[in-house]
Design a protein around this motif. Structure first.
Motif, mmCIF file in Angstrom:
data_model
loop_
_atom_site.group_PDB
_atom_site.id
_atom_site.type_symbol
_atom_site.label_atom_id
_atom_site.label_comp_id
_atom_site.label_asym_id
_atom_site.label_seq_id
_atom_site.Cartn_x
_atom_site.Cartn_y
_atom_site.Cartn_z
ATOM 1 N N SER A 89 -6.145 -14.984 -1.401
ATOM 2 C CA SER A 89 -7.003 -13.237 -2.403
ATOM 3 C C SER A 89 -7.630 -13.991 -2.822
ATOM 4 O O SER A 89 -7.982 -15.052 -3.369
ATOM 5 C CB SER A 89 -5.297 -13.672 -3.383
ATOM 6 O OG SER A 89 -4.129 -12.982 -2.276
ATOM 7 N N HIS A 159 2.533 -13.528 -5.182
ATOM 8 C CA HIS A 159 3.003 -14.559 -3.475
ATOM 9 C C HIS A 159 4.247 -14.691 -2.687
ATOM 10 O O HIS A 159 5.347 -15.029 -3.715
ATOM 11 C CB HIS A 159 2.157 -15.651 -3.157
ATOM 12 C CG HIS A 159 2.827 -16.714 -2.195
ATOM 13 N ND1 HIS A 159 2.983 -17.123 -1.434
ATOM 14 C CD2 HIS A 159 1.506 -16.860 -1.229
ATOM 15 C CE1 HIS A 159 3.825 -18.001 -0.918
ATOM 16 N NE2 HIS A 159 2.196 -17.237 0.061
ATOM 17 N N TRP A 188 -3.996 -8.910 -7.584
ATOM 18 C CA TRP A 188 -2.799 -9.274 -6.182
ATOM 19 C C TRP A 188 -1.889 -9.449 -5.812
ATOM 20 O O TRP A 188 -1.460 -10.557 -6.145
ATOM 21 C CB TRP A 188 -4.144 -10.927 -5.113
ATOM 22 C CG TRP A 188 -5.491 -9.777 -5.244
ATOM 23 C CD1 TRP A 188 -6.348 -9.702 -6.247
ATOM 24 C CD2 TRP A 188 -5.955 -9.282 -3.934
ATOM 25 N NE1 TRP A 188 -8.145 -9.675 -5.953
ATOM 26 C CE2 TRP A 188 -8.325 -9.428 -4.020
ATOM 27 C CE3 TRP A 188 -5.934 -9.165 -2.978
ATOM 28 C CZ2 TRP A 188 -8.641 -8.069 -4.207
ATOM 29 C CZ3 TRP A 188 -7.362 -8.309 -2.419
ATOM 30 C CH2 TRP A 188 -8.499 -8.526 -2.599
ATOM 31 N N GLU A 190 0.179 -11.452 -1.938
ATOM 32 C CA GLU A 190 0.163 -11.262 -0.568
ATOM 33 C C GLU A 190 1.262 -12.161 -0.438
ATOM 34 O O GLU A 190 1.861 -12.905 -0.953
ATOM 35 C CB GLU A 190 -0.853 -13.164 -0.845
ATOM 36 C CG GLU A 190 -1.176 -13.374 0.676
ATOM 37 C CD GLU A 190 -2.307 -14.974 0.082
ATOM 38 O OE1 GLU A 190 -2.498 -15.495 1.137
ATOM 39 O OE2 GLU A 190 -3.197 -14.104 -0.576
ATOM 40 N N ARG A 326 -0.124 -12.530 7.829
ATOM 41 C CA ARG A 326 0.031 -12.380 6.274
ATOM 42 C C ARG A 326 -1.033 -10.915 5.827
ATOM 43 O O ARG A 326 -1.914 -10.937 6.117
ATOM 44 C CB ARG A 326 -1.459 -13.116 6.242
ATOM 45 C CG ARG A 326 -1.457 -14.250 4.498
ATOM 46 C CD ARG A 326 -2.420 -14.708 5.054
ATOM 47 N NE ARG A 326 -2.900 -16.009 5.058
ATOM 48 C CZ ARG A 326 -2.462 -16.988 4.657
ATOM 49 N NH1 ARG A 326 -1.620 -17.278 3.244
ATOM 50 N NH2 ARG A 326 -1.606 -18.500 4.948
ATOM 51 N N TRP A 328 -2.957 -9.170 1.970
ATOM 52 C CA TRP A 328 -3.281 -9.601 1.278
ATOM 53 C C TRP A 328 -3.419 -7.861 0.486
ATOM 54 O O TRP A 328 -4.313 -7.688 1.348
ATOM 55 C CB TRP A 328 -4.412 -10.712 0.668
ATOM 56 C CG TRP A 328 -4.996 -10.626 1.514
ATOM 57 C CD1 TRP A 328 -6.271 -10.550 0.488
ATOM 58 C CD2 TRP A 328 -5.348 -11.005 2.606
ATOM 59 N NE1 TRP A 328 -7.484 -10.958 1.019
ATOM 60 C CE2 TRP A 328 -6.720 -10.925 3.126
ATOM 61 C CE3 TRP A 328 -5.124 -11.274 3.203
ATOM 62 C CZ2 TRP A 328 -7.271 -11.500 4.168
ATOM 63 C CZ3 TRP A 328 -5.739 -11.656 4.528
ATOM 64 C CH2 TRP A 328 -6.898 -11.304 5.201
#
Length: 339
Positions: A89, A159, A188, A190, A326, A328
């Motif tokens: 991010s 996260h 953000w 993620e 993954r 984000w």
């Protein structure tokens, strides 16, 4: 989740008979609760959290913490060519507020706090992380993110990693909503998730092997437990559904074992083998002893199953890997300034 500041009346003490107990009783109750959280629930030789009333299928013990550490090292190895291998991010704030949900042994949160000393990093999980030392800007907490969030400051980054099976579909919707509501404008989220489907590109994995049937078996059990184990396939759509924009994703092939010729992948594969060996019993025991087919398995049957999986993973002829996704994404920016 933050401990609220409480002002005590100086005229009242813990020994005041109005409360029906003295300071020794108070300390005894507190120690009992703390001891219960750390002791956990023992089942099939593994220790599980006791904070959440509902059962949680991943153990919280030394063997599982070893798996968390190995999984963290694999993620770092796969990004060893990057200056920041911890997240993708594009956070630009100098004084970031970061939350790590499902922090496990706390290693990711500790590493981020070390890399960004001006950030405040919180790691939260249902069981106390085993870390003996953390940086002063890192806070590891025991709490349940399905309950009301009481942190005052909004976060720049939230996260999550290796959370398959942690929540029901409905609970996942709630978690993403909580993340959205508690991020700053433009902040953000993620998330990194692995698939339990083991594959090979060269036909070295036999269709009749235990490994080839593992993914469908665990996904079936997770669906019947309402603890989906296929979220590596759904996180992008779930994050979009929650209102996030600017969604990015990266798909990896994590090798299991040191079979690749590429040096970076060989090192990642060697550590990922340890990740699986340490983690498999904990990943599968709860699911299979409750939802295994054709009837719930005994713990001994799970031991045999895991031993067969380990044997197949150890074979130098099996060039196997599993997908990791993954994702984000960003909370839409607004003109309002959030405190």
């Amino acid at each position: 989740m933050d401990n609220q500041s409480v002002t005590l009346d100086p005229d009242l003490t813990l020994d005041d008979s109005t409360y029906g107990y003295g300071s020794e009783d108070w300390e005894s109750q507190t120690d009992s609760i703390r001891s219960s959280i750390y002791r956990g629930l023992m089942e099939n030789g593994r220790r599980y959290q006791t904070l959440r009333v509902e059962e949680y299928f991943i153990p919280s013990d030394d063997q599982q913490f070893e798996s968390y550490e190995a999984g963290h090292q694999v993620a770092l190895a796969m990004h060893s060519d990057k200056a920041n291998p911890l997240f993708l991010s594009p956070i630009r704030s100098c004084s970031m507020h970061i939350l790590d949900i499902g922090t496990g042994n706390g290693t990711w949160a500790i590493n981020v706090a070390d890399m960004f000393p001006s950030a405040v990093v919180r790691g939260v999980d249902l069981f106390p992380p085993p870390a003996a030392w953390v940086p002063p800007n890192c806070i590891l907490e025991v709490d349940d993110v399905l309950q009301e969030w009481t942190w005052r400051k909004k976060f720049d980054l939230i996260h999550m990693r290796h959370m398959s099976g942690s929540f029901s579909r409905q609970e996942w919707d709630l978690v993403y909503k909580r993340c959205y509501d508690n991020l700053r404008s433009g902040g953000w989220i993620e998330q990194v998730e692995m698939s339990f489907v083991v594959q090979s590109d060269d036909g070295s994995l036999s269709p009749g092997s235990t490994l080839s049937h593992l993914g469908p078996n665990i996904i079936w059990c997770g669906a019947h437990a309402d603890r989906p184990c296929d979220i590596a396939d759904t996180i992008s759509s779930s994050i979009r559904k929650a209102g996030f924009v600017n969604v990015h994703e990266k798909i990896y092939k994590w090798p299991i074992g040191p079979w690749p010729k590429d040096k970076q992948l060989k090192e990642a594969g060697a550590v990922n083998f340890q990740h699986w060996v340490a983690g498999m019993e904990g990943w599968f025991m709860w699911l299979l002893t409750r939802f295994g087919e054709p009837q719930p398995w005994s713990k001994e049957e799970v031991y045999v199953y895991v031993a067969q999986l380990r044997k197949e993973l150890q074979s130098p002829y099996h060039h196997v890997w599993h997908r990791v996704r993954r994702v984000w994404a960003q909370k839409p920016a607004t003109v309002m300034t959030e405190l």
